[in-house]
Design a protein around this motif. Sequence first.
Motif, short mmCIF file in Angstrom:
data_model
loop_
_atom_site.label_atom_id
_atom_site.label_comp_id
_atom_site.label_asym_id
_atom_site.label_seq_id
_atom_site.Cartn_x
_atom_site.Cartn_y
_atom_site.Cartn_z
N GLU A 54 96.79 9.00 -33.54
CA GLU A 54 96.83 8.13 -34.72
C GLU A 54 95.85 6.98 -34.64
OE1 GLU A 54 100.69 7.23 -32.32
OE2 GLU A 54 99.37 8.95 -32.73
N GLU A 55 95.42 6.63 -33.44
CA GLU A 55 94.44 5.56 -33.31
C GLU A 55 93.00 6.04 -33.45
OE1 GLU A 55 94.99 3.38 -29.74
OE2 GLU A 55 96.90 2.52 -30.36
N ASP A 66 102.96 17.79 -25.93
CA ASP A 66 103.27 18.58 -27.12
C ASP A 66 102.52 19.92 -27.14
OD1 ASP A 66 100.72 17.56 -28.11
OD2 ASP A 66 101.78 15.88 -29.01
N VAL A 67 101.21 19.94 -27.23
CA VAL A 67 100.48 21.20 -27.36
C VAL A 67 99.97 21.67 -26.00
CG1 VAL A 67 98.54 22.37 -28.46
CG2 VAL A 67 99.79 20.59 -29.71
N ASP A 101 102.29 13.47 -36.74
CA ASP A 101 101.08 14.01 -37.37
C ASP A 101 101.25 15.47 -37.76
OD1 ASP A 101 101.19 14.55 -34.55
OD2 ASP A 101 99.17 15.38 -34.72
N ALA A 102 102.38 16.07 -37.47
CA ALA A 102 102.63 17.47 -37.82
C ALA A 102 103.83 17.54 -38.76
CB ALA A 102 102.89 18.29 -36.56
N SER A 139 105.38 20.58 -39.84
CA SER A 139 106.22 21.78 -39.75
C SER A 139 106.15 22.35 -38.34
CB SER A 139 105.77 22.84 -40.76
OG SER A 139 104.43 23.24 -40.51
N ALA A 140 107.11 23.23 -38.06
CA ALA A 140 107.14 23.90 -36.75
C ALA A 140 106.07 25.00 -36.71
CB ALA A 140 108.52 24.48 -36.52
N PRO A 141 105.57 25.32 -35.52
CA PRO A 141 105.90 24.67 -34.25
C PRO A 141 105.07 23.42 -34.02
CG PRO A 141 104.41 26.49 -33.84
CD PRO A 141 104.70 26.51 -35.32
N TYR A 142 105.68 22.46 -33.33
CA TYR A 142 104.94 21.28 -32.93
C TYR A 142 104.03 21.57 -31.74
CZ TYR A 142 107.47 17.80 -35.77
OH TYR A 142 107.97 17.04 -36.81
N GLY A 143 104.42 22.55 -30.92
CA GLY A 143 103.59 22.83 -29.77
C GLY A 143 104.21 23.84 -28.83
#
Length: 377
Positions: free
Chosen positions: A164-165, A221-222, A245-246, A248-252
């Motif tokens: 996000e930064e 996460d990923v 920032d996501a 929907s599934a899947p997040y990772g």
Amino acid sequence: MLSQSHRPLSRRGFLVASAAAGAALSLASVPAQAAARPRRPFGRYGSPAARLTPQTLYVDASGKGDHTSVQAAVTAATGSGWTLVIAPGTYRETVAVDRNRTEMTWLGAGDDPSDVVIVYDNANGTPRPDGSGTYGTTGSATSTIRADGFTAHRITFANDFLREEHPEISGTQAVAIKVQGDRSAFHHCRFLGHQDTLYADSNSADLFARQYFSHCYVEGDVDFVFGRATAVYEHCHFRTLNRTDASSAPYGFVFAPSTERANPYGYLVLRGRVTSEAPDAYYKVARPWVPTSSTTVRPMLTVRETWLGRGIDAVTPYANMRDTDPWQNQRFAEYRNTGPGAAVTVPANRPQLTPRQARSATRSAWLGGWEPWKGVC
């Protein structure tokens, strides 16, 4: 097993707190500095005035050791067999151990891995200061360990890059540590990041590096545990993060092994647990990483006797990284896992070892005569 609890929060402003207290985790964005510490910063490991051995160096950000940064101590430790004792503190730097510095040991001098933190914030897409391009995934690593025989105790390895930064950066892989050497062992360590946190790899495709992680904590996460090493994760806790920032599934995906086809042993997860701060079923156990440039990779992952929480999608726990290399064609298997994320609702989606196969899926078989669990302090 380490006790860790988490809540969704900014990863900045690292709070050094004991795992026993179940404190929340975030990461500091400040220069290397010492945390509040006892009068003897190196605890039971001596001091520059009373060295454990002639090949022991002491690191303390406040100047009470031989060096104030970890990299300075590594640079001074030429040859084989050195020990670094690292005083409690946050060391904001990148660290690289080349292949000539073999049989090196790092000892965190605190009582808990949260006491000693090595952290930086490069990502794949972060521009290099010299204008030569971006760091890439490998170059983003806060710590890079290429030497054989490396051991670490009670240390946190972290990358606090935040998506996000940096909306201008699309390559958000940000490695906390890349481990490439054979016989690399980590005991009671933490690995903190988002995407590609723990890169358990080897120095080349034809070298099958053995690695062992005992009572460690890993979050992300990923694909946050990935690479081509032969790696055993015993009594480890894997924590999947929430994402803003996501949508929907899947997040990772927890694991993304990239085992060479010629290697009979990939990733083995023993008696661990997987928890999540994300919604139920928003994570997969794994997907295979088969680089587009490779024709010699057939990923291998065995997860056994491990508790899988509600964050894991029990119906479809595996996914493809690309459709040309389906996970069903790889070497994925489970055995006697428990928890809501381990429920076998569609047997075809959860390949299981037979009892006979399970007898061969052991740390001894994976590590081939190397026994890093013996004599651990």
